[in-house]
Write a protein that holds these residues in place. Structure first.
Motif, PDB file in Angstrom:
ATOM      1  N   HIS A 253       0.827  -1.206   0.000  1.00 32.48           N
ATOM      2  CA  HIS A 253       0.000   0.000   0.000  1.00 32.48           C
ATOM      3  C   HIS A 253       0.860   1.255   0.000  1.00 32.48           C
ATOM      4  O   HIS A 253       0.446   2.291  -0.542  1.00 32.48           O
TER       5      HIS A 253
ATOM      6  N   ASP B  81      -6.465   4.430  -6.194  1.00 27.45           N
ATOM      7  CA  ASP B  81      -6.945   3.955  -4.898  1.00 27.45           C
ATOM      8  C   ASP B  81      -5.951   4.242  -3.781  1.00 27.45           C
ATOM      9  O   ASP B  81      -5.972   3.585  -2.735  1.00 27.45           O
TER      10      ASP B  81
ATOM     11  N   PRO C 151      -5.880   6.812  -1.745  1.00 24.67           N
ATOM     12  CA  PRO C 151      -6.482   7.251  -0.469  1.00 24.67           C
ATOM     13  C   PRO C 151      -6.900   6.085   0.419  1.00 24.67           C
ATOM     14  O   PRO C 151      -6.752   6.167   1.647  1.00 24.67           O
ATOM     15  N   TYR C 152      -7.403   5.023  -0.193  1.00 24.17           N
ATOM     16  CA  TYR C 152      -7.790   3.867   0.625  1.00 24.17           C
ATOM     17  C   TYR C 152      -6.560   3.230   1.260  1.00 24.17           C
ATOM     18  O   TYR C 152      -6.604   2.770   2.412  1.00 24.17           O
ATOM     19  N   SER C 153      -5.512   3.215   0.519  1.00 22.07           N
ATOM     20  CA  SER C 153      -4.266   2.666   1.073  1.00 22.07           C
ATOM     21  C   SER C 153      -3.787   3.531   2.230  1.00 22.07           C
ATOM     22  O   SER C 153      -3.278   3.025   3.242  1.00 22.07           O
ATOM     23  N   LEU C 154      -3.966   4.811   2.067  1.00 20.07           N
ATOM     24  CA  LEU C 154      -3.563   5.702   3.149  1.00 20.07           C
ATOM     25  C   LEU C 154      -4.410   5.447   4.405  1.00 20.07           C
ATOM     26  O   LEU C 154      -3.881   5.419   5.540  1.00 20.07           O
ATOM     27  N   VAL C 155      -5.696   5.260   4.207  1.00 31.88           N
ATOM     28  CA  VAL C 155      -6.571   4.957   5.338  1.00 31.88           C
ATOM     29  C   VAL C 155      -6.152   3.649   5.996  1.00 31.88           C
ATOM     30  O   VAL C 155      -6.119   3.521   7.234  1.00 31.88           O
ATOM     31  N   LEU C 156      -5.820   2.685   5.179  1.00 33.80           N
ATOM     32  CA  LEU C 156      -5.408   1.391   5.732  1.00 33.80           C
ATOM     33  C   LEU C 156      -4.148   1.536   6.564  1.00 33.80           C
ATOM     34  O   LEU C 156      -4.042   0.993   7.678  1.00 33.80           O
TER      35      LEU C 156
ATOM     36  N   LEU D 257      -3.005   4.194   8.000  1.00 30.25           N
ATOM     37  CA  LEU D 257      -3.310   4.946   9.220  1.00 30.25           C
ATOM     38  C   LEU D 257      -4.019   4.050  10.243  1.00 30.25           C
ATOM     39  O   LEU D 257      -3.693   4.091  11.454  1.00 30.25           O
ATOM     40  N   ALA D 258      -4.986   3.273   9.783  1.00 34.12           N
ATOM     41  CA  ALA D 258      -5.704   2.384  10.700  1.00 34.12           C
ATOM     42  C   ALA D 258      -4.761   1.352  11.302  1.00 34.12           C
ATOM     43  O   ALA D 258      -4.850   1.039  12.508  1.00 34.12           O
TER      44      ALA D 258
END
Lengths: 207, 747
Positions: free
Chosen positions: A58, A68, A70-75, A77-78
């Motif tokens: 990611h 995609d 931003p989704y990797s960034l969210v992942l 961060l989570a």
């Protein structure tokens, strides 16, 4: 040619663990426990390796600014937040109260919502099933779906008839019969795989 | 490795071979051998001569009208045929001798003597031995009136002196200019009777009819000059009189040797008159014997021919003499091509033209033989030139793994020619059907390229509309029961036997029994699993069992807390002891999956080292006191939504449980069919599945819980789902049918 040392080790470990199921020797149990502890440690290490690989994949997407990303960034961060929470709990709250709260407050609602969306999607797919592909298997699948939904809903209990209860019980054994066949296949496959590994024919542990 | 060429087949043979390994012809001349020195007698007529030579002699005898042939016309194989010799010329020669002896009856008789050694005589061929015997017989028994001259006697010298005075006159210059610096064999001291021969050469140069060695040759070999015509022999010998080109075949002209005369040691021999041309056969001088003894040292690729041993200058020697005595510019054109003899061996042995080929490297032009001579030619002469073959054999390989080697077999022309392969342009020849398909395909492509009219996109697509309708209906089915509180559907009336067995097993637990609870489900199915398991957990709490919770899922401990919180939220007195760790202990996450579970079976405390917030071990809680092994648990409860995790528990835990410790399973509706299979084998003692199973269990306990509260919504949602699926499918099929009917109507 794969290493004979690794093959010998794998066979020896497999035989020791297998004998532990049939022989009640205290020394054998100690060896089994030691081997299993090593296996658990290796599994934990493998989990960490998987986590690092996930972060790298990611991170690459973010670096390449893929759509995609931003989704990797969210992942990421989570992952970081959960990891920090776990470390925090490990230090201050060994009962992992923070992690419990994360699961109950975030993960559970999210997954439940996804399951609800899945319900809608499956219902719509059932409607489109016969239009997309209309053959014997799809028709059988459609009828089975409707029938077992009806049985699981308890609506059949509204029908006052002496035939319904035995009929429902008989129909309820059909999935069990199918599942038993699946379990028998799994058991035979597991037995064959175990024997092949014990005899060195299969070496899933690599060279 | 030194090699010599066979005079018969022209093939190369090792120098040590006596006979050709291909045609068995004799390779080394008899005259060149030491054993044969001084025994150069020709064979008798018709004796041991090859057939072709006999035919050739007969042809010559009976073809008086044939064109005259010079000595150079003699075919090479004839000169190489050592032991064979037709007898006509010999007979004439003998007749001449007899005539001469008759005319010189006053001369003393010559006693025949052949100084052959016994050893040499043993190695002589039969024909040569016969010839010698015949010669001895003729000489021993001379004709009547012929005096016998003893060798070495004064009478012999006198006879020779008379003969010299009578027949010969010394020539003005020697026949051959022998260069002593060219390595020629120095002749030994000549006898007195031989000193007169240079004068005889001078006579022949002056054109006087001097007899030559060619007089001893047959007519066909002497170039048309009969032995009785000394002028012709003299002309041939000196070359002063040009021979007509028509008389010399081309093949002889092509055999011109290329080596200079200095390199070809040519033996100078005196020309003898016909009457005494056989004298060397009778009694050779010592120097000649010695010279012949040295002959093998010189290159002598061809055997000696007895036919040419009578002081007859062979073709090669003649050519050498002509080259030395007459410059090329003074020679006629046809003779200018003649060069010195290719080797000295031909001069000695009567070589053929092939010898010249060998020494000149095979540069001779191809011969143009007359038809009659071509017919007589051996087959081997028609074969490709040996020199050419040798040249090809010595070709050096330029490429490939054999590069740098000589004598390699040449590759096939097709293989050796490296060139770019020709490019073939494959032009398709389509059939009628292919042309038709092509036109159809082009038409399809053309239609695809045409823009199609697009429908105006609506605000919402049918798919999204369908999904929206389904979601609204399901949501309404969920919300309405909770909002209205209407209970319009009865509770499940069917009581499965496995649910009853579970209730029985829990009821059988003793007080404060230790129960191991495995929470193996995911948050997505937590709603179903909590509804299914709440009644069972509440039953355990009601029985006062101590609960130890463990999970192989990372989210399991949190979901377990959630489950127990829901159960203990119910207003029951017995729930109070399950909030402070008195009867409930959460051991947390068990890593390792099946291995970790197996390890927990062997060493529970070591496999799950959970800690409390105060830093103490979870195993020190009141709920876990006295628990050291798996045998300390009285009941095992597995709450799972997955058949895989359920199977793992059944494989790892169930075999090690105590005989009286039941294993109960609370599963999801989807995993129930698989886990129900273990009921028949008594591996699972009780089972309840799904929200329906939880509701049924709560009914058994007569204690409403989460299952009962969600049952109305669950059943309504299921009913709506059924209606939506059935009606939606029917509507969809009808719409499809109408669309197809409309399409058919438009078509």
């Amino acid at each position: 040619m794969k290493s004979p040392v690794s093959t010998a080790i794998a066979i020896a470990v497999g035989i020791i663990v297998l004998l532990g199921y049939f022989l009640a020797f205290p020394g054998l149990d100690v060896i089994r426990s030691l081997l299993l502890e090593w296996a658990v440690i290796l599994a934990a290490a493998a989990t960490w390796i998987g986590a690092v690989n996930l972060l790298a994949a990611h991170g690459t997407k973010i670096g390449k600014r893929q759509p995609d990303a931003p989704y990797s960034l969210v992942l990421i961060l989570a992952f970081g937040i959960t990891l920090l929470a776990g470390i925090w709990d490990l230090v201050l709250h060994p009962e992992f109260s923070i992690l419990d709260q994360i699961v109950r407050s975030i993960q559970f609602p999210v997954e439940a919502s996804l399951m609800a969306l899945l319900t809608v999607s499956l219902a719509y797919a059932s409607i489109r099933l016969l239009r997309r592909r209309r053959n014997l298997f799809t028709i059988t699948f459609f009828i089975s779906t409707v029938l077992f939904l009806l049985m699981a809903s308890g609506l059949v209990s509204l029908i006052d008839s002496n035939i319904i209860p035995p009929l429902v019980a008989a129909l309820g054994r059909l999935p069990v019969a199918g599942a038993r066949g699946i379990l028998l296949g799994i058991a035979l496959g597991s037995l064959t795989t175990g024997l092949r590994i014990l005899t060195g024919t299969d070496r899933p542990y690599g060279s | 490795m030194e090699e010599i060429r066979c005079p018969m087949c022209s093939k190369l043979n090792p120098a040590e071979n006596e006979e050709c390994q291909y045609c068995n012809a004799r390779l080394k001349p008899l005259v060149a051998s030491a054993e044969g020195a001084g025994e150069q007698a020709g064979p008798q007529e018709g004796e041991d001569a090859p057939e072709w030579i006999n035919r050739l002699a007969e042809f010559e005898d009976h073809s008086g009208d044939e064109p005259a042939k010079t000595a150079a016309d003699q075919p090479a194989p004839a000169a190489d045929t050592g032991p064979a010799e037709p007898g006509s010329w010999l007979a004439r020669l003998q007749k001449d001798v007899e005539k001469y002896e008759e005319s010189k009856a006053d001369l003393p008789a010559v006693e025949p003597e052949f100084p052959a050694s016994p050893a040499a005589g043993d190695s002589l061929p039969e024909w040569l031995r016969n010839v010698r015997q015949a010669a001895n017989r003729d000489l021993v028994e001379p004709p009547l009136g012929v005096p016998v001259i003893e060798p070495g006697s004064s009478e012999e010298d006198a006879w020779l002196e008379k003969l010299r005075n009578q027949k010969f006159e010394p020539p003005e210059k020697p026949i051959l200019d022998v260069n002593p610096d060219a390595g020629l064999v120095e002749p030994p001291a000549e006898p007195d009777w031989l000193h007169a021969f240079p004068d005889r050469k001078e006579e022949s140069v002056e054109g006087e009819p001097a007899a030559s060695a060619a007089s001893g040759l047959p007519e066909w070999l002497s170039g048309g000059a009969p032995s009785t015509e000394p002028e012709a022999i003299s002309d041939w010998n000196t070359g002063s009189q040009p021979v007509q080109p028509a008389e010399i075949p081309d093949w002889l002209g092509d055999e011109t040797p290329s080596h200079p005369a200095e390199e070809q040691p040519v033996e100078e021999k005196p020309a003898l008159p016909p009457g005494i041309s056989t004298e060397p056969e009778v009694d050779k001088p010592d120097w000649l014997i010695e010279l012949e003894a040295h002959a093998p040292q010189a290159p002598a690729p061809f055997p000696a021919s007895p036919m040419l041993n009578f002081d007859q200058p062979p073709a090669g020697e003649v050519a050498a003499r002509v080259e030395n005595n007459f410059p090329a510019e003074e020679l006629p054109d046809w003779l200018a091509s003649f060069g010195p003899a290719a080797s000295q061996a031909p001069a000695v042995d009567g070589t053929s033209a092939q010898a010249g080929d060998e020494h000149t490297g095979g540069e001779a032009a191809p011969a143009d033989l007359p038809s009659w001579l071509r017919a007589m030619r051996p087959i081997e002469t028609v074969a490709p030139s040996p020199a050419a073959r040798r040249e090809s054999d010595q070709r050096e390989e330029k490429t490939g793994p054999l590069a740098g080697l000589r004598g390699t077999l040449p590759a096939e022309p097709s293989l050796a020619s490296f060139q770019r392969p020709p490019s073939y342009i494959a032009r398709l020849q389509p059939t009628e059907n292919q042309e038709r398909y092509k036109s159809i395909f082009e038409e399809l492509i053309a239609n695809e390229k045409e823009p199609q009219p697009t429908r105006a996109a609506g605000l919402i697509s049918p798919q999204r509309l369908w999904r929206l309708i389904i979601a609204v209906l399901l949501l309404a089915a969920v919300v309405v029961p909770f909002v209205t509180g209407i209970s319009f559907l009865p509770l499940p009336g069917l009581l499965p036997q496995e649910t009853l067995d579970m209730q029985t097993a829990i009821d059988a637990l003793p007080a404060n029994a230790m129960v191991l609870v495995g929470v193996e489900y995911e948050p997505s199915l937590a709603g179903e699993m909590e509804s299914a398991a709440a009644g069972v957990v509440d039953h355990l709490m009601k029985k006062g069992a101590r609960l130890a919770v463990i999970s192989t899922s990372p989210t399991g401990p949190a979901l377990a807390d959630r489950l127990f919180d829901q159960v203990t939220a119910l207003p029951e007195d017995y729930h109070a002891s399950y909030t402070g760790g008195e009867k409930l202990a959460n051991l947390g996450y068990l890593a390792g999956g099946p291995a970790g579970l197996m390890d927990f079976v062997l060493r529970p405390q070591a496999a799950a080292p959970a800690m409390l917030d105060d830093g103490t071990s979870a195993w020190q809680q009141p709920a876990l006191r006295g628990v050291n092994s798996l045998d300390d648990f009285s009941l095992f409860l597995l709450i799972t939504d997955d058949q895989q995790s359920g199977r793992t528990w059944l494989e790892q835990i169930q075999p090690r449980t105590a005989a009286n410790a039941p294993l109960l399973v609370v599963s999801s509706a989807q995993a129930a069919p698989v886990l129900s299979s273990y009921l028949d084998g008594r591996q699972v003692d009780g089972l309840t599945a799904g929200l329906a199973g939880g509701t049924i269990y709560e009914q058994l306990l007569q204690h409403p819980g989460p299952g009962t509260g969600r049952w109305q919504a669950f059943v309504l949602v299921m009913a709506v789902s059924l209606v939506v699926i059935i009606l939606g499918t029917a509507v969809d099929l009808i719409m499809e049918y109408l669309a197809a009917r409309k399409a058919n109507a438009e078509a």
